[in-house]
Design a protein around this motif. Structure first.
Motif, PDB file in Angstrom:
ATOM      1  N   LEU A 120      57.203  35.361  37.834  1.00 49.95           N
ATOM      2  CA  LEU A 120      55.845  34.202  37.945  1.00 49.95           C
ATOM      3  C   LEU A 120      54.860  34.845  38.952  1.00 49.95           C
ATOM      4  N   VAL A 121      55.456  35.318  39.994  1.00 52.11           N
ATOM      5  CA  VAL A 121      54.419  36.011  41.221  1.00 52.11           C
ATOM      6  C   VAL A 121      53.600  36.956  40.392  1.00 52.11           C
ATOM      7  N   ARG A 122      54.242  38.060  39.710  1.00 44.80           N
ATOM      8  CA  ARG A 122      53.613  39.071  39.008  1.00 44.80           C
ATOM      9  C   ARG A 122      52.782  38.548  37.938  1.00 44.80           C
ATOM     10  N   ASN A 123      53.097  37.526  37.394  1.00 45.71           N
ATOM     11  CA  ASN A 123      51.931  37.060  36.282  1.00 45.71           C
ATOM     12  C   ASN A 123      50.846  36.326  36.876  1.00 45.71           C
ATOM     13  N   ILE A 124      50.892  35.693  37.998  1.00 46.34           N
ATOM     14  CA  ILE A 124      50.013  35.185  38.799  1.00 46.34           C
ATOM     15  C   ILE A 124      48.992  36.337  39.429  1.00 46.34           C
ATOM     16  N   ALA A 125      49.700  37.308  40.059  1.00 48.56           N
ATOM     17  CA  ALA A 125      48.771  38.290  40.509  1.00 48.56           C
ATOM     18  C   ALA A 125      47.871  39.098  39.422  1.00 48.56           C
ATOM     19  N   ALA A 128      45.265  36.846  38.310  1.00 46.96           N
ATOM     20  CA  ALA A 128      44.097  36.894  39.407  1.00 46.96           C
ATOM     21  C   ALA A 128      43.472  38.130  39.261  1.00 46.96           C
ATOM     22  N   ALA A 129      44.269  39.257  39.470  1.00 44.05           N
ATOM     23  CA  ALA A 129      43.333  40.511  39.371  1.00 44.05           C
ATOM     24  C   ALA A 129      42.127  40.519  38.302  1.00 44.05           C
ATOM     25  N   ILE A 130      42.772  40.266  37.195  1.00 44.76           N
ATOM     26  CA  ILE A 130      41.999  40.472  35.903  1.00 44.76           C
ATOM     27  C   ILE A 130      40.579  39.514  36.010  1.00 44.76           C
ATOM     28  N   LEU A 131      40.943  38.251  36.505  1.00 43.70           N
ATOM     29  CA  LEU A 131      39.998  37.201  36.867  1.00 43.70           C
ATOM     30  C   LEU A 131      39.046  37.735  37.570  1.00 43.70           C
ATOM     31  N   ASN A 132      39.505  38.199  39.025  1.00 43.37           N
ATOM     32  CA  ASN A 132      38.675  38.931  40.031  1.00 43.37           C
ATOM     33  C   ASN A 132      37.644  39.986  39.417  1.00 43.37           C
ATOM     34  N   ILE A 133      38.043  41.073  38.860  1.00 43.24           N
ATOM     35  CA  ILE A 133      37.538  42.004  38.060  1.00 43.24           C
ATOM     36  C   ILE A 133      36.394  41.415  37.436  1.00 43.24           C
ATOM     37  N   THR A 152      36.052  36.973  45.268  1.00 47.61           N
ATOM     38  CA  THR A 152      37.157  37.102  45.762  1.00 47.61           C
ATOM     39  C   THR A 152      37.976  35.870  46.314  1.00 47.61           C
ATOM     40  N   ALA A 153      37.103  35.094  46.907  1.00 53.07           N
ATOM     41  CA  ALA A 153      37.548  33.755  47.497  1.00 53.07           C
ATOM     42  C   ALA A 153      38.275  32.787  46.583  1.00 53.07           C
ATOM     43  N   VAL A 154      37.623  32.760  45.296  1.00 55.19           N
ATOM     44  CA  VAL A 154      37.987  31.824  44.344  1.00 55.19           C
ATOM     45  C   VAL A 154      39.426  32.489  43.809  1.00 55.19           C
ATOM     46  N   CYS A 155      39.538  33.768  43.447  1.00 55.87           N
ATOM     47  CA  CYS A 155      40.757  34.200  42.938  1.00 55.87           C
ATOM     48  C   CYS A 155      41.868  34.349  43.827  1.00 55.87           C
TER      49      CYS A 155
END
Length: 188
Positions: A120-125, A128-133, A152-155
């Motif tokens: 779950l932690v991996r999936n969230i990360a 978030a990384a894809i959304l941040n990019i 960055t703050a939102v993600c």
């Protein structure tokens, strides 16, 4: 891509300054990890909750004043590095606010990882990384370093909020100092 090289330098300083706020939480997570895993393995859910809440409380209280300083007196702090750095005040405030969300969400990654929910932690990360990019690609051309800070703050905040909500759903408690919702159930 940032608009100018100086904007990159200013943003880099803002990221570094706000990043220091996370150090106490990372230290608390490292110290609490073994205790979390042990309490969970032994079925001592109240000990898990208490240990996490205590560590998260200490980790929140230590950087709270510096966080408020960066949010409220960001221009003054940035001016210590040179008058040109004051341009990053809004980015610094946004990044510091993102760190405050991280602190309020507590040791969510540690709890999830130490209780067998590392996927779950991996999936969230990854999400978030894809959304941040994606958000950076959209927001930087329009708003420069402020757009990067917003993305960055939102993600970062969303990542930690999602983790905290999962801890709440799976284990029945909020992993930070401030319980956002009352305890509804205790895991069996």
């Amino acid at each position: 891509v940032m608009r100018t090289g100086s904007e990159v330098g200013i943003y880099h300083l803002c990221v570094r300054l706000s990043g220091y706020l996370a150090i106490p939480m990372r230290v608390a997570a490292t110290i609490a990890a073994a205790g979390c895993a042990e309490a969970y393995a032994q079925g001592r859910h109240e000990a898990l909750r208490s240990s996490v809440r205590t560590a998260a409380s200490l980790a929140l209280l230590i950087p709270l004043i510096p966080a408020l300083l960066l949010i409220l007196a960001g221009p003054f702090v940035l001016n210590l590095f040179g008058a040109d750095f004051v341009e990053g005040r809004h980015a610094l405030r946004l990044l510091a606010a993102g760190q405050v969300v991280y602190m309020l969400c507590g040791l969510n990654e540690t709890v999830l990882t130490m209780t067998g929910h590392e996927r779950l932690v991996r999936n969230i990360a990854v999400t978030a990384a894809i959304l941040n990019i994606t958000l950076n690609a959209i927001m930087i051309p329009r708003w420069g370093m402020v757009g990067a800070a917003m993305a960055t703050a939102v993600c970062h905040g969303g990542w930690n909020l999602a983790g905290a909500l999962l801890v709440r759903r799976i284990h029945g408690f909020w992993p930070g100092m401030i319980p956002v919702w009352r305890k509804v159930r205790t895991p069996s």
